[in-house]
Design a protein around this motif. Structure first.
Motif, PDB file in Angstrom:
ATOM      1  N   LEU A   1      26.864  35.546  46.758  1.00 24.00           N
ATOM      2  CA  LEU A   1      26.943  35.814  44.793  1.00 24.00           C
ATOM      3  C   LEU A   1      27.104  36.823  44.871  1.00 24.00           C
ATOM      4  CD1 LEU A   1      25.047  31.727  45.004  1.00 24.00           C
ATOM      5  CD2 LEU A   1      28.352  32.234  44.113  1.00 24.00           C
ATOM      6  N   ARG A   2      26.225  37.787  44.082  1.00 26.50           N
ATOM      7  CA  ARG A   2      26.164  39.068  43.647  1.00 26.50           C
ATOM      8  C   ARG A   2      27.296  39.307  43.444  1.00 26.50           C
ATOM      9  NH1 ARG A   2      22.265  41.177  47.500  1.00 26.50           N
ATOM     10  NH2 ARG A   2      23.359  42.545  48.287  1.00 26.50           N
ATOM     11  N   THR A   3      27.479  40.088  42.382  1.00 25.26           N
ATOM     12  CA  THR A   3      28.780  41.226  41.866  1.00 25.26           C
ATOM     13  C   THR A   3      28.474  42.555  42.573  1.00 25.26           C
ATOM     14  OG1 THR A   3      27.494  41.043  39.790  1.00 25.26           O
ATOM     15  CG2 THR A   3      29.503  39.714  40.670  1.00 25.26           C
ATOM     16  N   GLU A   4      27.576  42.813  41.995  1.00 21.74           N
ATOM     17  CA  GLU A   4      26.995  44.727  42.538  1.00 21.74           C
ATOM     18  C   GLU A   4      26.653  44.102  44.093  1.00 21.74           C
ATOM     19  OE1 GLU A   4      27.204  46.624  40.219  1.00 21.74           O
ATOM     20  OE2 GLU A   4      27.872  45.701  38.903  1.00 21.74           O
ATOM     21  N   LYS A   5      27.361  45.020  44.710  1.00 23.02           N
ATOM     22  CA  LYS A   5      26.999  45.300  46.408  1.00 23.02           C
ATOM     23  C   LYS A   5      27.751  46.364  47.073  1.00 23.02           C
ATOM     24  CE  LYS A   5      29.982  41.123  47.189  1.00 23.02           C
ATOM     25  NZ  LYS A   5      29.255  39.662  46.996  1.00 23.02           N
TER      26      LYS A   5
ATOM     27  N   ASP B   1      33.955  40.378  50.551  1.00 20.71           N
ATOM     28  CA  ASP B   1      33.315  41.158  49.768  1.00 20.71           C
ATOM     29  C   ASP B   1      34.621  41.485  48.891  1.00 20.71           C
ATOM     30  OD1 ASP B   1      30.948  40.891  50.434  1.00 20.71           O
ATOM     31  OD2 ASP B   1      30.838  42.483  51.825  1.00 20.71           O
ATOM     32  N   TYR B   2      36.404  42.513  49.796  1.00 20.16           N
ATOM     33  CA  TYR B   2      36.864  42.722  48.399  1.00 20.16           C
ATOM     34  C   TYR B   2      38.044  41.677  48.536  1.00 20.16           C
ATOM     35  CZ  TYR B   2      36.452  46.655  51.409  1.00 20.16           C
ATOM     36  OH  TYR B   2      36.224  47.702  52.579  1.00 20.16           O
ATOM     37  N   LEU B   3      38.407  40.203  48.342  1.00 19.79           N
ATOM     38  CA  LEU B   3      38.606  39.627  47.654  1.00 19.79           C
ATOM     39  C   LEU B   3      37.701  38.771  46.271  1.00 19.79           C
ATOM     40  CD1 LEU B   3      40.745  37.136  46.948  1.00 19.79           C
ATOM     41  CD2 LEU B   3      39.648  35.883  49.297  1.00 19.79           C
ATOM     42  N   LEU B   4      36.178  38.719  46.921  1.00 24.07           N
ATOM     43  CA  LEU B   4      35.108  38.583  45.927  1.00 24.07           C
ATOM     44  C   LEU B   4      35.344  39.727  44.781  1.00 24.07           C
ATOM     45  CD1 LEU B   4      32.525  36.947  47.955  1.00 24.07           C
ATOM     46  CD2 LEU B   4      34.168  35.311  46.787  1.00 24.07           C
ATOM     47  N   GLN B   5      35.913  40.676  44.751  1.00 24.93           N
ATOM     48  CA  GLN B   5      36.005  40.825  43.403  1.00 24.93           C
ATOM     49  C   GLN B   5      37.640  41.064  42.507  1.00 24.93           C
ATOM     50  OE1 GLN B   5      36.727  45.340  44.985  1.00 24.93           O
ATOM     51  NE2 GLN B   5      34.669  45.952  45.513  1.00 24.93           N
ATOM     52  N   TYR B   6      37.923  39.955  43.101  1.00 27.37           N
ATOM     53  CA  TYR B   6      39.134  39.541  41.803  1.00 27.37           C
ATOM     54  C   TYR B   6      38.715  38.264  41.926  1.00 27.37           C
ATOM     55  CZ  TYR B   6      41.208  44.345  42.985  1.00 27.37           C
ATOM     56  OH  TYR B   6      41.341  45.620  42.799  1.00 27.37           O
ATOM     57  N   GLY B   7      37.886  37.001  42.855  1.00 27.67           N
ATOM     58  CA  GLY B   7      37.946  35.961  42.507  1.00 27.67           C
ATOM     59  C   GLY B   7      36.210  35.399  42.622  1.00 27.67           C
ATOM     60  N   CYS B   8      36.430  34.330  42.355  1.00 25.35           N
ATOM     61  CA  CYS B   8      35.348  34.254  41.819  1.00 25.35           C
ATOM     62  C   CYS B   8      34.752  32.286  42.849  1.00 25.35           C
ATOM     63  CB  CYS B   8      34.634  33.483  40.210  1.00 25.35           C
ATOM     64  SG  CYS B   8      33.213  32.719  40.203  1.00 25.35           S
ATOM     65  N   ILE B   9      33.331  32.513  43.593  1.00 22.80           N
ATOM     66  CA  ILE B   9      33.242  31.167  43.842  1.00 22.80           C
ATOM     67  C   ILE B   9      32.625  30.127  42.683  1.00 22.80           C
ATOM     68  CG2 ILE B   9      31.408  30.381  45.291  1.00 22.80           C
ATOM     69  CD1 ILE B   9      30.475  33.816  46.367  1.00 22.80           C
ATOM     70  N   ARG B  10      33.617  28.444  43.294  1.00 24.34           N
ATOM     71  CA  ARG B  10      33.502  28.042  42.342  1.00 24.34           C
ATOM     72  C   ARG B  10      32.337  27.070  43.105  1.00 24.34           C
ATOM     73  NH1 ARG B  10      34.839  29.114  37.623  1.00 24.34           N
ATOM     74  NH2 ARG B  10      36.754  29.935  37.806  1.00 24.34           N
TER      75      ARG B  10
END
Length: 145
Positions: free
Chosen positions: A55-59, A66-75
């Motif tokens: 859930l952290r944005t800074e990591k 982690d690469y996909l989470l830079q563009y997507g949002c956990i719903r």
């Protein structure tokens, strides 16, 4: 005394609002269509701390997800607490569900025989459909034994 973070298995439901081609570490460039992605993982050293990290944005980018989470949002996060490693079984259940497809990229499957632990859906997948499929598979398994 600090309480131990229990282990568990989880699914991250990630919304990707736009199509992206992303450089994913050793996988090179991967194109992700707009829609929803389901990532199956396990956290045997502690479920809560693993989910907080996702859930952290800074990591630091460590895992493929982690690469996909830079563009997507956990719903949503679907999870089960317990020491059993259910991620491969959950990945097989997702693979068999209508409207959900495995991605070509081998996300999260470097330590097992699954092709991937990342799945795609054009529409928002429902937890109730996943639970129904799990219950169906478990009742079928009991009848076979």
């Amino acid at each position: 005394m600090k309480q131990k973070d229990p282990p568990g298995t989880y699914i991250l439901l990630i919304a990707l609002p736009h199509r992206h081609t992303i450089e994913v570490g050793s996988l090179d460039k991967v194109t992700f269509e707009q829609g929803y992605y389901l990532y199956v993982g396990s956290a045997l050293a502690g479920l809560q701390s693993r989910l907080q990290r996702h859930l952290r944005t800074e990591k630091r980018t460590h895992w493929h997800i982690d690469y996909l989470l830079q563009y997507g949002c956990i719903r949503e996060i679907w999870y089960h607490r317990g020491p059993e490693r259910h991620e491969c079984m959950w990945a097989h259940v997702l693979h068999g569900m209508s409207g959900i497809e495995p991605t070509k990229a081998p996300f999260g499957a470097s330590d097992c025989h699954c092709r991937t632990h990342l799945f795609y859906s054009k529409t928002h997948p429902e937890l109730s459909a996943f639970e129904a499929e799990m219950n169906h598979r478990m009742s079928t398994r009991k009848k076979v034994l």
